[in-house]
Design an enzyme around this catalytic site. Sequence first.
Site, mmCIF file in Angstrom:
data_model
loop_
_atom_site.group_PDB
_atom_site.id
_atom_site.type_symbol
_atom_site.label_atom_id
_atom_site.label_comp_id
_atom_site.label_asym_id
_atom_site.label_seq_id
_atom_site.Cartn_x
_atom_site.Cartn_y
_atom_site.Cartn_z
ATOM 1 N N SER A 103 0.840 -1.200 0.000
ATOM 2 C CA SER A 103 0.000 0.000 0.000
ATOM 3 C C SER A 103 0.867 1.238 0.000
ATOM 4 O O SER A 103 2.081 1.167 0.180
ATOM 5 C CB SER A 103 -0.905 0.003 1.231
ATOM 6 N N LYS A 104 0.220 2.378 -0.216
ATOM 7 C CA LYS A 104 0.966 3.637 -0.267
ATOM 8 C C LYS A 104 1.716 3.911 1.028
ATOM 9 O O LYS A 104 2.625 4.727 1.063
ATOM 10 C CB LYS A 104 0.013 4.791 -0.586
ATOM 11 N N ARG A 105 1.307 3.235 2.087
ATOM 12 C CA ARG A 105 2.011 3.450 3.367
ATOM 13 C C ARG A 105 3.368 2.745 3.392
ATOM 14 O O ARG A 105 4.230 3.068 4.180
ATOM 15 C CB ARG A 105 1.144 2.957 4.535
ATOM 16 N N HIS B 128 6.733 3.409 -3.279
ATOM 17 C CA HIS B 128 6.837 4.670 -4.015
ATOM 18 C C HIS B 128 7.870 4.592 -5.128
ATOM 19 O O HIS B 128 9.061 4.485 -4.884
ATOM 20 C CB HIS B 128 7.153 5.819 -3.047
#
Length: 510
Positions: A277-279, A284
Amino acid sequence: MSAPVRVRMAPSPTGSPHVGLVRTALFNWAFARHHGGQFVFRIEDTDKERSTDESLASIIDLMRWLGLDWDEGPEVGGPHAPYFQSQRGDIYADALARLQSSGRVYRCYCTTEETEGRALAKKEEYAAAKAAFAAAGGQGTKPEAPVMGYDGFCRDLTDEQIAAFEAEGRASVPRLRMPDGSITWNDLVRGEVTFETKHVPDFALARANGDPLYTLVNPVDDALMEITHVLRGEDLLSSTPRQIALYEALKEVGIAKATPEFGHLPYVMGEGNKKLSKRDPEAHALAYRDQGFVPEGLLNYLALLGWSIAADRDIFSLEEMVEAFDIKDVNANPAKFDLKKCEAINATHVHQLSVEEITDRALPYLKRDGVISDPVSDADAQLLELAMPFVAERVSKLTEVGDLLHFLFVPEADFVLDEADKAKMVDSDEGQAVLQAAYDALRSLEVWSAAQISDALTQALVEEMGLKPRVAFGAVRVAATGRRVSPPLFESLELLGRERSLGRLQGALS
Ligand code: GLU
């Protein structure tokens, strides 16, 4: 394949681009290039609240860095421009008007409260029926769980009912009438997939104020842009039966020529087998560029998230991928993101580059990290050229060039030793004795060359003092380069020059 292949990637510019987006872009790109087709880049910025220019700029920047070129889209234009959904309002309004004239779309006047109220009542009814069934010891027909979501209340309103709602001044949204039965498609990755349409409620295509929704604009754009294959993440699988149903309506009103084929790429899992996930920092995509990965390495690794070129082969180039890529070989099982493997694959690609190429690519990082001043002076450029052959094989990321060469470019006033390395190798009595002997041996050297330095230090420290090379040279290395990890010592001292080398050895003596 009949129609020329046209695929697309359609990111929503919200937040920092994810590695999953790159994987989707890569597979679409490789598919297009393999079939000599076209790769379209479209920006799905209908969500005005969440879309940002910054996110858009970083997606474009990322695609350029990776070298995944697009045939149509932002910056390059194309016959289906504009490629930003935010600029296609008239197109959607027209599509909606045409769809509404077909029998497949109806206006729904229900408020959210009404829809939710009915859903709640159905739930309660089901709970009661279940309890009664249990109380009867399982006798009779087992009650079936109700289908949640919109219940089709406005599907078959009479003209009088519609007139009454209109007279009340109720707002309404257009909904697509899902066909009865089931929807099946032959997924290019997962094989045959079937959804019973009773589990897929009639869905809204626009808001009451006329703003089109994603459910409408995504298939309308795919249809108008004549996309032949929709390859996208598995998270979108549940929207596919709705889109296939909408395609039937779009074909009827002359907007779509054909329904594209669909292929849903496997989930990318992170730590603990949870979806990346983006977390998760490793999600990224641009962080890899910042950390000095090369695009060849990152793309090679991301290709392995669902695909492989051959059973025992991990390393390949983009050209080789294009040549071999077949969407049917993509594995439907979730793929695990493994940062260690990503780093190892990147290292292999770095080592395949020439020294000159590594130098060129490392230069922006050296400037960014303040290792070399910008613009680069002639002296620094020359020193860098001389030093690079000694570091090229030792680095697995471009940023490591700076870590290894910092000692050569740092002004003497700013040169400091790594604390831990200093305590271990330099500050001890033995370290001090080594440094004194090294200093004495090097001071009188006639020619300051790696070979002479090697001879002098080997004689003074290993032969005369009887030290193990690791101990002897380790102290010199820390004193001269600041760290226990450096390019080869004698060459490093040669590059550093007599004056700076002796000065640093002296500086390390207390
Ligand atoms: N804009 C969608 C997303 O970013 C892509 C939808 C699609 O590929 O069909 O999730």
